[in-house]
Design an enzyme around this catalytic site. Structure first.
Site, PDB file in Angstrom:
ATOM      1  N   GLY A  35      33.967  33.476  23.186  1.00 34.97           N
ATOM      2  CA  GLY A  35      33.000  34.547  22.936  1.00 34.97           C
ATOM      3  C   GLY A  35      32.102  34.794  24.125  1.00 34.97           C
ATOM      4  O   GLY A  35      31.752  35.937  24.439  1.00 34.97           O
ATOM      5  N   GLU A  48      46.718  51.434  45.814  1.00 32.42           N
ATOM      6  CA  GLU A  48      47.550  51.220  47.015  1.00 32.42           C
ATOM      7  C   GLU A  48      49.002  50.999  46.596  1.00 32.42           C
ATOM      8  O   GLU A  48      49.738  50.230  47.194  1.00 32.42           O
ATOM      9  CB  GLU A  48      47.054  50.026  47.856  1.00 32.42           C
ATOM     10  CG  GLU A  48      45.566  49.959  48.113  1.00 32.42           C
ATOM     11  CD  GLU A  48      45.015  51.104  48.946  1.00 32.42           C
ATOM     12  OE1 GLU A  48      45.715  52.117  49.119  1.00 32.42           O
ATOM     13  OE2 GLU A  48      43.857  50.985  49.387  1.00 32.42           O
ATOM     14  N   ALA A  53      50.361  64.027  43.102  1.00 38.62           N
ATOM     15  CA  ALA A  53      51.078  63.226  44.090  1.00 38.62           C
ATOM     16  C   ALA A  53      50.460  61.839  44.150  1.00 38.62           C
ATOM     17  O   ALA A  53      49.550  61.579  44.922  1.00 38.62           O
ATOM     18  CB  ALA A  53      51.036  63.911  45.454  1.00 38.62           C
ATOM     19  N   THR A  58      46.291  60.461  48.102  1.00 33.92           N
ATOM     20  CA  THR A  58      46.596  60.813  46.709  1.00 33.92           C
ATOM     21  C   THR A  58      46.084  62.200  46.314  1.00 33.92           C
ATOM     22  O   THR A  58      45.003  62.614  46.714  1.00 33.92           O
ATOM     23  CB  THR A  58      45.989  59.748  45.771  1.00 33.92           C
ATOM     24  OG1 THR A  58      46.549  58.484  46.116  1.00 33.92           O
ATOM     25  CG2 THR A  58      46.274  60.040  44.307  1.00 33.92           C
ATOM     26  N   ALA A  65      47.171  47.888  53.928  1.00 32.96           N
ATOM     27  CA  ALA A  65      46.243  47.957  52.804  1.00 32.96           C
ATOM     28  C   ALA A  65      46.700  47.050  51.658  1.00 32.96           C
ATOM     29  O   ALA A  65      45.884  46.507  50.919  1.00 32.96           O
ATOM     30  CB  ALA A  65      46.133  49.391  52.313  1.00 32.96           C
ATOM     31  N   HIS A  76      36.674  30.915  28.071  1.00 28.02           N
ATOM     32  CA  HIS A  76      35.229  31.085  27.846  1.00 28.02           C
ATOM     33  C   HIS A  76      34.928  31.551  26.418  1.00 28.02           C
ATOM     34  O   HIS A  76      33.765  31.581  26.017  1.00 28.02           O
ATOM     35  CB  HIS A  76      34.634  32.094  28.834  1.00 28.02           C
ATOM     36  CG  HIS A  76      34.333  31.523  30.189  1.00 28.02           C
ATOM     37  ND1 HIS A  76      35.302  31.206  31.098  1.00 28.02           N
ATOM     38  CD2 HIS A  76      33.149  31.211  30.784  1.00 28.02           C
ATOM     39  CE1 HIS A  76      34.734  30.732  32.199  1.00 28.02           C
ATOM     40  NE2 HIS A  76      33.431  30.717  32.030  1.00 28.02           N
ATOM     41  N   ARG A  83      31.142  22.872  28.837  1.00 31.60           N
ATOM     42  CA  ARG A  83      31.274  23.277  27.438  1.00 31.60           C
ATOM     43  C   ARG A  83      31.815  22.120  26.597  1.00 31.60           C
ATOM     44  O   ARG A  83      32.922  21.634  26.841  1.00 31.60           O
ATOM     45  CB  ARG A  83      32.222  24.479  27.359  1.00 31.60           C
ATOM     46  CG  ARG A  83      32.568  24.924  25.955  1.00 31.60           C
ATOM     47  CD  ARG A  83      31.378  25.527  25.264  1.00 31.60           C
ATOM     48  NE  ARG A  83      31.762  26.163  24.011  1.00 31.60           N
ATOM     49  CZ  ARG A  83      30.895  26.563  23.098  1.00 31.60           C
ATOM     50  NH1 ARG A  83      29.590  26.388  23.298  1.00 31.60           N
ATOM     51  NH2 ARG A  83      31.309  27.140  21.999  1.00 31.60           N
TER      52      ARG A  83
END
Lengths: 263, 380
Positions: free
Chosen positions: B341, B364, B129, B125, B243, B339, B269
């Site tokens: 807060g 990638e 480009a 990179t 990759a 979840h 919870r």
């Protein structure tokens, strides 16, 4: 320096539950592991090999599935592994197990050091290592916290409740390892591929291969018999003594203890 | 058809999981907060041989294949996406040298990066480009007299660029030919004329350092050419296919990690007098998260399998990466939402996972570039 390490495959007790009615372990679906203290024993052997060269052989007595523990030991870097297995060995107590392991250690032979873990998490006896040393007629140092090679001698720190003992020993000798001895390494990726994808490298010793007195092994040769195993029931029958001040509370306590004929 | 892991893979996964939980998880929040490259973790991964997976033992590697690599990257990403990214991106360098390097280069460099604890990097990179690699301006002109390539130009957003000992640099050896004049040149850290520019501050994966590389008349021996002149773009594209499976594995791990945290949380919870996992609204969220994650998993392993078998896998790798990265964002978003807060607070790992997940849709190759790759393969 050639080293033999004895390891035991045990259920991972962190994941074991107990059947309250029968008092037995529920082993279904519980993963098996190398006994934690035995892992420390193996690590010390591998570290000594890394530093001084030589060979590490691992022995495990158990049913055929104990091969899994041996494979892991090979993936950690052990050079050879021996499974000691036979129906005749079933039901062995510590005496019988130590008898068989001592014979297996002799059969492997050519050792300078023999390592065991202090004790197994499923039995907690801490007897097999010391008994095996007696059968092999070797000196032993138990509860090893630190091991250093100093020329022909080995300096060992033996860790006990009453204090540390610094001992000097000469091989051949049997050591039992505690968790303070080291931090066991992980099996390496390369080791895993070689052992698990490669050909079976594990040797098997059965009764035929070992020089043992058959009257001393298995359930019949075991002097210890388990009469019953159970989980002790913990009851909380506590009573908090009320009172205006400590003197009054103490008097009430004494009265109660007298009533119960405890004093 | 067989969807089972081998015995070795089951063991590798067990070890990687234990390693991630014991060595990586305890420092993941700190690495994110302080934004440092976890050098010790990398050294530990080298010691255990994770950095050498996919490279043959004869070159110092650990053996194993792309499925094995994906297993490890996934397990580590569950606990720390940055560390998984470091490992995954690092292995690209070895893959390039092994596939395109000559025997001498393999003997010289592979043991260093597979088991020697040296980090490798891949630099394609440039500021102008990104998706359009053809606009790359960095040059590597051969000086016939000295037998050296002379590099000039700037690379940006290079993962591990500032830490790497060895870097595969893509530069134009014949600028008149555009992409057909691009070659792959190996540059070592400390080479005169090569310096590290800006270290980027990012939204997530803080432990994975992202650097600017500056080449100012940087001279390297012509023996450092990997493959042949003019084939650099082909090498880069080939490396990126692999990759992308790695990014899919990272994204899968992030999603699995967020899902595990959420399952634990919905049991603990209690709201409206019962654990929130007993509420149908939550149950449906979890069902969607689990289903999409399962899909991401098998698409990724299928792409890894094709690569391992030496079959074409460009399309499948692009699909696996596109799907897994979008899923990682979807799952971490819902995980954070469930979840509430607490999810927004740094005491819980959810906000980190949410930030870390986003990069998988970008690096990638962006999702959009992947759609170009996929549609080309599908439509023709």
């Amino acid at each position: 320096m050639n080293i033999i390490v004895c390891v035991k495959q045990v259920p991972n007790t962190n994941e074991v539950r107990i059947n309250q009615e029968t008092g037995t372990l529920i082993r279904d679906g519980v993963p098996s592991i190398i006994n934690p203290d035995d892992r420390n024993a193996l690590e010390e052997a591998l570290a000594l090999k890394d530093e001084h060269g030589g060979k590490v052989s691992v022995i495990s007595m158990g049913p055929p599935q104990a091969k899994e523990a041996l494979k892991e030991a090979l993936a950690m870097g052990a050079d050879e592994a021996v499974l000691v297995t036979d129906r005749a060995f079933g039901g062995s107590d510590t005496w019988a197990t130590a008898t068989i392991l001592a014979a297996a250690v002799e059969k492997v032979g050519g050792y300078d050091l023999v390592f065991c873990g202090r004790q197994a998490i499923d039995g907690d006896t801490a007897q097999v290592g010391p008994e095996m040393a007696e059968f092999l007629d070797l000196p032993q140092v138990t509860y090893c916290k630190e091991i250093k090679v100093d020329g022909e001698k080995i300096i060992v720190n033996r860790f006990t409740e009453t204090g540390d003992y610094i001992l000097e020993v000469k091989p051949p000798v049997v050591f039992t390892a505690i968790k303070e001895l080291n931090k066991p390494r992980y099996p390496s990726a390369r080791g895993i591929f070689e052992v698990y994808d490669g050909p079976d490298q594990i040797k098997v010793y059965t009764l035929e291969d070992l020089d043992v007195d058959v009257t001393q092994i298995g359930l019949k040769g075991s002097p210890t018999n388990v009469y019953k195993s159970f989980v002790p029931v913990r009851s909380k029958n506590s009573e908090i003594i009320e009172g205006f001040n400590n003197k009054e509370k103490a008097a009430t306590l004494v009265d109660k203890l007298c009533d119960l004929k405890l004093i | 058809m067989d969807f089972k892991f081998t015995d070795a893979q089951i063991m590798l996964q067990k070890v990687a999981k234990e390693f991630a939980e014991t060595e990586i998880a305890p420092i993941a929040a700190e690495v994110d907060k302080l934004g440092y490259f976890p050098k010790e973790s990398f050294e530990k991964m080298a010691k255990i041989g994770f950095t050498g997976i996919g490279t043959p033992v004869e070159f110092g590697g650990s053996g194993g294949n792309d499925i094995d690599k994906a297993i490890v990257v996934t397990e580590i990403a569950k606990k720390c996406a940055a560390t998984a990214a470091i490992l995954s991106i690092h292995t690209i360098f070895a893959a390039v040298v092994e596939k395109f390097g000559n025997e001498e280069q393999k003997q010289k460099y592979l043991p260093k990066v597979t088991s020697g604890g040296c980090l490798g990097a891949f630099a394609l990179t440039e500021p102008n480009a990104g998706s359009d690699a053809a606009s790359a301006k960095t040059t590597a002109i051969l000086d016939e007299d000295s037998g050296e390539y002379v590099l000039n130009g700037t690379k940006c957003f290079i993962s591990g660029g500032g830490q790497a000992q060895y870097l595969a640099i893509f530069a134009l050896t014949d600028p008149s030919k555009g992409l057909k004049g691009m070659s792959c040149i190996l540059v070592e850290k400390g080479t005169p004329g090569f310096s590290i520019g800006k270290i980027e501050e990012k939204m997530g994966i803080h432990g994975s350092e992202t650097a600017e590389l500056i080449f100012d008349n940087c001279r390297v021996p012509k023996e450092n050419l990997i493959g042949v002149e003019g084939k650099g773009f082909k090498i880069a594209m080939s490396a990126l296919d692999g990759a992308r499976v790695g990014v899919a594995a990272q994204a899968l791990g992030i999603a699995e990690g967020a899902l595990e945290e959420t399952i634990k949380y919905v049991h603990e919870r209690v709201q409206f007098g019962k654990p929130i996992g007993q509420l149908q609204g939550i149950q449906w969220y979890i069902a969607d998260m689990a289903t999409k994650t399962e899909c991401a998993k098998w698409m990724m392993y299928r792409a890894a399998y094709l690569k391992k078998e030496g079959l074409p896998y460009t399309k499948e790798a692009a699909m696996a990466k596109l799907n897994a990265s979008e899923n990682a964002r979807f799952v971490t978003n819902l995980a954070l939402q469930i979840h509430g807060g607490y999810g927004y607070m740094k005491d819980y790992p959810l906000e980190r996972m949410y930030r870390d997940a986003k990069i998988t849709e970008i690096y990638e190759g962006t999702s959009e570039i992947h759609k170009v790759v996929i549609s080309r393969a599908v439509i023709g």
